[in-house]
Design an enzyme around this catalytic site. Structure first.
Site, PDB file in Angstrom:
ATOM      1  N   GLY A   1       0.850  -1.305  -0.062  1.00  0.00           N
ATOM      2  CA  GLY A   1       0.038  -0.069   0.076  1.00  0.00           C
ATOM      3  C   GLY A   1       0.520   1.208   0.111  1.00  0.00           C
TER       4      GLY A   1
ATOM      5  CD  GLU B   1       0.724  -9.448   0.523  1.00  0.00           C
ATOM      6  OE1 GLU B   1       0.675 -10.768   0.630  1.00  0.00           O
ATOM      7  OE2 GLU B   1      -0.389  -8.798   0.690  1.00  0.00           O
ATOM      8  N   PRO B   2       4.449  -5.226  -0.348  1.00  0.00           N
ATOM      9  CG  PRO B   2       6.828  -4.419  -0.142  1.00  0.00           C
ATOM     10  CD  PRO B   2       6.126  -5.526   0.363  1.00  0.00           C
ATOM     11  N   GLY B   3       4.175  -3.766  -3.599  1.00  0.00           N
ATOM     12  CA  GLY B   3       4.094  -3.948  -4.858  1.00  0.00           C
ATOM     13  C   GLY B   3       4.733  -2.797  -5.594  1.00  0.00           C
ATOM     14  NE  ARG B   4       0.520   2.224  -5.943  1.00  0.00           N
ATOM     15  CZ  ARG B   4      -0.421   2.179  -6.654  1.00  0.00           C
ATOM     16  NH1 ARG B   4      -0.343   2.749  -7.925  1.00  0.00           N
ATOM     17  NH2 ARG B   4      -1.697   1.448  -6.490  1.00  0.00           N
TER      18      ARG B   4
ATOM     19  NE  ARG C   1      -2.018   2.994 -11.338  1.00  0.00           N
ATOM     20  CZ  ARG C   1      -1.885   4.145 -10.847  1.00  0.00           C
ATOM     21  NH1 ARG C   1      -1.210   5.212 -11.438  1.00  0.00           N
ATOM     22  NH2 ARG C   1      -2.572   4.503  -9.606  1.00  0.00           N
TER      23      ARG C   1
ATOM     24  CE1 TYR D   1      -7.687   1.921 -10.249  1.00  0.00           C
ATOM     25  CE2 TYR D   1      -5.674   2.251 -11.405  1.00  0.00           C
ATOM     26  CZ  TYR D   1      -6.621   1.380 -10.865  1.00  0.00           C
ATOM     27  OH  TYR D   1      -6.587  -0.076 -10.777  1.00  0.00           O
TER      28      TYR D   1
ATOM     29  CB  CYS E   1     -11.153   4.076 -31.617  1.00  0.00           C
ATOM     30  SG  CYS E   1     -10.010   3.743 -33.061  1.00  0.00           S
TER      31      CYS E   1
ATOM     32  CE1 TYR F   1      -0.889  -3.365  -9.006  1.00  0.00           C
ATOM     33  CE2 TYR F   1      -0.140  -1.463  -8.025  1.00  0.00           C
ATOM     34  CZ  TYR F   1      -0.358  -2.664  -7.729  1.00  0.00           C
ATOM     35  OH  TYR F   1      -0.369  -3.324  -6.466  1.00  0.00           O
TER      36      TYR F   1
HETATM   37  N1  LLP Z   1      -1.599  -7.228  -1.079  1.00  0.00           N
HETATM   38  C1  LLP Z   1      -2.545  -7.398  -1.442  1.00  0.00           C
HETATM   39  C2  LLP Z   1      -3.382  -8.426  -1.052  1.00  0.00           C
HETATM   40  C3  LLP Z   1      -3.097  -6.474  -2.507  1.00  0.00           C
HETATM   41  O1  LLP Z   1      -4.392  -6.468  -2.996  1.00  0.00           O
HETATM   42  C4  LLP Z   1      -2.101  -5.581  -2.963  1.00  0.00           C
HETATM   43  C5  LLP Z   1      -2.615  -4.621  -4.011  1.00  0.00           C
HETATM   44  C6  LLP Z   1      -1.017  -5.359  -2.615  1.00  0.00           C
HETATM   45  C7  LLP Z   1      -0.463  -6.309  -1.632  1.00  0.00           C
HETATM   46  C8  LLP Z   1      -0.056  -4.425  -3.001  1.00  0.00           C
HETATM   47  O2  LLP Z   1      -0.364  -3.123  -2.965  1.00  0.00           O
HETATM   48  P1  LLP Z   1       0.592  -2.153  -3.389  1.00  0.00           P
HETATM   49  O3  LLP Z   1       1.860  -2.222  -2.560  1.00  0.00           O
HETATM   50  O4  LLP Z   1       1.100  -1.933  -4.721  1.00  0.00           O
HETATM   51  O5  LLP Z   1      -0.109  -0.859  -2.777  1.00  0.00           O
HETATM   52  N2  LLP Z   1      -4.297  -1.467 -10.134  1.00  0.00           N
HETATM   53  C9  LLP Z   1      -4.046  -0.491  -9.155  1.00  0.00           C
HETATM   54  C10 LLP Z   1      -3.815  -0.933  -7.728  1.00  0.00           C
HETATM   55  C11 LLP Z   1      -4.501  -2.080  -7.381  1.00  0.00           C
HETATM   56  C12 LLP Z   1      -3.800  -2.626  -5.967  1.00  0.00           C
HETATM   57  C13 LLP Z   1      -4.358  -4.107  -5.688  1.00  0.00           C
HETATM   58  N3  LLP Z   1      -3.795  -4.831  -4.702  1.00  0.00           N
HETATM   59  C14 LLP Z   1      -3.312   0.751  -9.505  1.00  0.00           C
HETATM   60  O6  LLP Z   1      -3.051   0.725 -10.732  1.00  0.00           O
HETATM   61  O7  LLP Z   1      -3.382   1.715  -8.737  1.00  0.00           O
END
Ligand code: LLP
Length: 435
Positions: A256, A294-297, A334, A338, A365, A394
C-alpha cells in the site's frame, strides 16, 4: 559527483529511477542507457526499468526490517509487475512473493521461487487454481470466503493432505485516503471477512475445526497508493484485538505504500513505513508474530518508465494542443481508470526548457484515451521520444490489446547494458489463440 549531476533535474528527481540523468547528448539516460538509443533498438512504446533501482528498493525494505528484528518477511506483491525477470530479481534479493492468481503463481514458479515462499491470494480462486497450488506445494493460502474454505478443504481431503498452512484475509474496517477503487480494508468490500460483522470470528471457528487447514496467520491489506502511515498502526491495533487468544504466528498487513507520480508528491520513506508498522506491532502484540509486508507499487513503480514516439501534434488555436503517442490506454490504463496523474518529458531533448502546455493523447479510438491532460513540455515535434516516468507498477500488468494494439516489450537496463526480458507482441500473437 560531477557538477552536472548535481544540477541535473532528472538526477535530482523523485519520479525517475535512481541513477537517471541527462547525458552529454542532452538525452535521458536510465540505468546507464541512452533512452533515445533504446527507442531505436527496441521500438516504442516500451516499458524500461532500471534494474539497480528495483534492487535498491528491495534492499531498503530488508534493511529497514533487519535493523529492528529478524522475524519478518517481505513479499513482492507481484500483481504490480508480473514479469518473470522481475520475479527473478525479487527472488535473488531474498524476497518472498504474493501471487493473486494461477497465472501469477505459474510465473513465480517459472522464475524459480520456492513454493514455500509463495503466498496465494484472491477473492475467488477457482478449483483449478487451488488444485495447482496444492500440487506444487504453495506455502500459504490466504483464505477469502466461506465458499473458498469449503472448496479448499474438499480438495485437500481428496488428495489426503492435512494441515495446509492458511491465513485469513480480514477487512478491519479502515478506510485510508486513496481512490475508492483501490481501498480494500473497509467493511463494505468484496474481499475477506469483516471484523465488525462477525464473519471473521466465524471463519476462525470454521478453519480451526478443519484438520485439512492450519490457521497460522491473519492478513489485511487496507488499500494502495497511500501516503498516510497512521491507518497501518490502526489496522494493526484492530487486528491485535481480534487476535487475542488465537496464537497467531504470522501477521501480514499488506502493501500500500504510495509513490511519487508527480515531482511534488511526497510519499513516506520505506524506512518510515516499516517503522510505523513494526512499532505498532510491538505496542499491540506479546509475543510478537512474524511481521509480513507485501509491497508492490513501492518496489517497482518508480523503477520503470514508458517510452513512446510522438506521431502527431494537433494544435487547436486558443484551445489545446494534442500530442498523440503510439500507445495509451492499452499500456497505461491508470489515468482512465483512476484519474491518475503523470508527468512527461522528451527523452531526446531532456535538457530543454518545458515552455508549452500540451495534452498527451493515446492512439486508441476513444476520446477518453488521454494519458496526461495539461503537462509542460518543450514544444513537441513529430518523432520526439516521449517518456512518462513512474509507470513501473500496474502499467504492464493492466496492459491490454484494445484496438488490436500489440503489447509493448519490457527492457531492463543496468550499467549501460539493456536486456530485453519480454518481447513486443506481434500481429500474429493477436491471432494465436483464435481457433
Ligand atoms: N497485497 C494485496 C492483498 C493487494 O491486494 C495489493 C494490491 C498489494 C498487496 C500491493 O499493494 P501496493 O503495495 O502495490 O499498493 N491497479 C491499481 C492497484 C491495485 C492494487 C491491488 N492490490 C493501481 O494501478 O493503482
Amino acid at each position: 559527483m560531477s557538477v552536472r549531476a548535481e544540477t541535473d533535474p532528472i538526477a535530482a528527481s523523485s519520479v525517475y529511477p535512481s541513477g537517471s540523468r541527462c547525458n552529454h547528448r542532452g538525452h535521458l539516460e536510465i540505468g546507464g542507457c541512452d533512452v533515445v538509443e533504446l527507442a531505436a533498438e527496441f521500438g516504442t512504446p516500451a516499458y524500461i526499468y532500471a534494474e539497480a533501482d528495483l534492487r535498491v528498493r528491495a534492499d531498503a525494505y530488508l534493511a529497514a526490517f533487519s535493523s529492528r528484528t529478524d522475524n519478518f518477511e517481505v513479499l513482492f506483491a507481484s500483481k504490480a509487475a508480473p514479469i518473470r525477470a522481475i520475479y527473478e530479481i525479487a527472488r535473488e534479493q531474498g524476497l518472498s512473493v504474493d501471487v493473486a492468481s494461477g497465472g501469477e503463481l505459474h510465473t513465480a514458479l517459472a522464475a524459480g521461487f520456492d513454493p514455500e515462499r509463495i503466498y496465494l491470494h484472491g477473492n475467488n480462486k477457482t478449483e483449478a487454481e487451488l488444485r495447482y497450488a496444492f500440487e506444487v506445494g504453495v506455502g500459504h493460502l490466504i483464505l477469502d470466503s466461506f465458499d473458498e474454505i469449503e472448496r479448499a478443504s474438499a480438495l485437500l481431503r481428496a488428495v489426503g493432505k492435512q494441515g495446509q498452512r492458511v491465513m485469513l484475509r480480514l477487512t478491519p474496517g479502515i478506510k485510508p485516503s486513496t481512490h475508492s477503487y483501490i481501498q480494500t480494508g473497509q467493511l463494505d468490500s468484496k474481499f475477506g471477512f469483516g471484523l465488525a460483522d462477525g464473519l471473521a470470528a466465524r471463519a476462525v471457528g470454521t478453519v480451526q475445526a478443519d484438520p485439512t487447514l492450519d490457521l497460522v496467520g491473519l492478513h489485511a491489506h487496507i488499500g494502495s497508493q497511500i501516503f498516510e502511515l497512521e491507518p497501518y498502526a490502526k489496522a494493526i491495533e484492530v487486528l491485535a484485538e481480534f487476535a487475542v487468544g488465537l496464537d497467531i504466528e504470522l501477521l501480514n498487513i499488506g502493501g500500500g505504500l504510495g509513490i511519487a507520480y508527480l515531482e511534488d508528491d511526497r510519499p513516506p520513506a520505506i524506512e518510515a513505513y516499516v517503522e510505523v508498522k513494526y512499532e505498532a506491532l510491538k505496542r499491540n502484540f506479546d509475543p510478537l508474530p512474524r511481521l509480513l509486508v507485501e509491497p508492490g507499487r513501492s518496489l517497482v513503480g518508480n523503477a520503470g518508465v514508458t517510452i513512446y514516439s510522438v506521431g502527431t501534434v494537433k494544435r487547436i488555436p486558443g484551445l489545446r494542443t494534442y500530442v498523440a503517442v503510439d500507445g495509451g490506454m492499452s499500456d497505461n490504463l491508470r489515468p482512465m481508470l483512476y484519474g491518475a496523474r503523470y508527468s512527461a518529458a522528451l527523452a531526446n531533448r531532456i535538457g530543454e526548457p518545458a515552455n508549452s502546455t500540451v495534452t498527451i493523447a493515446g492512439m486508441h479510438c476513444e476520446s477518453g484515451d488521454v494519458l496526461i491532460r495539461d503537462t509542460e513540455l518543450p514544444d513537441p515535434r513529430v518523432g520526439d521520444i516521449l517518456v512518462t516516468p513512474a509507470t513501473g507498477a500496474y502499467g504492464y500488468s493492466m496492459a491490454n490489446n484494445y484496438n488490436g494494439i500489440p503489447r509493448p516489450p519490457v527492457v531492463l537496463c543496468r550499467d549501460g547494458g539493456a536486456r530485453l526480458v519480454v518481447r513486443r507482441e506481434t500481429f500474429d500473437d493477436l491471432l494465436r489463440r483464435d481457433v
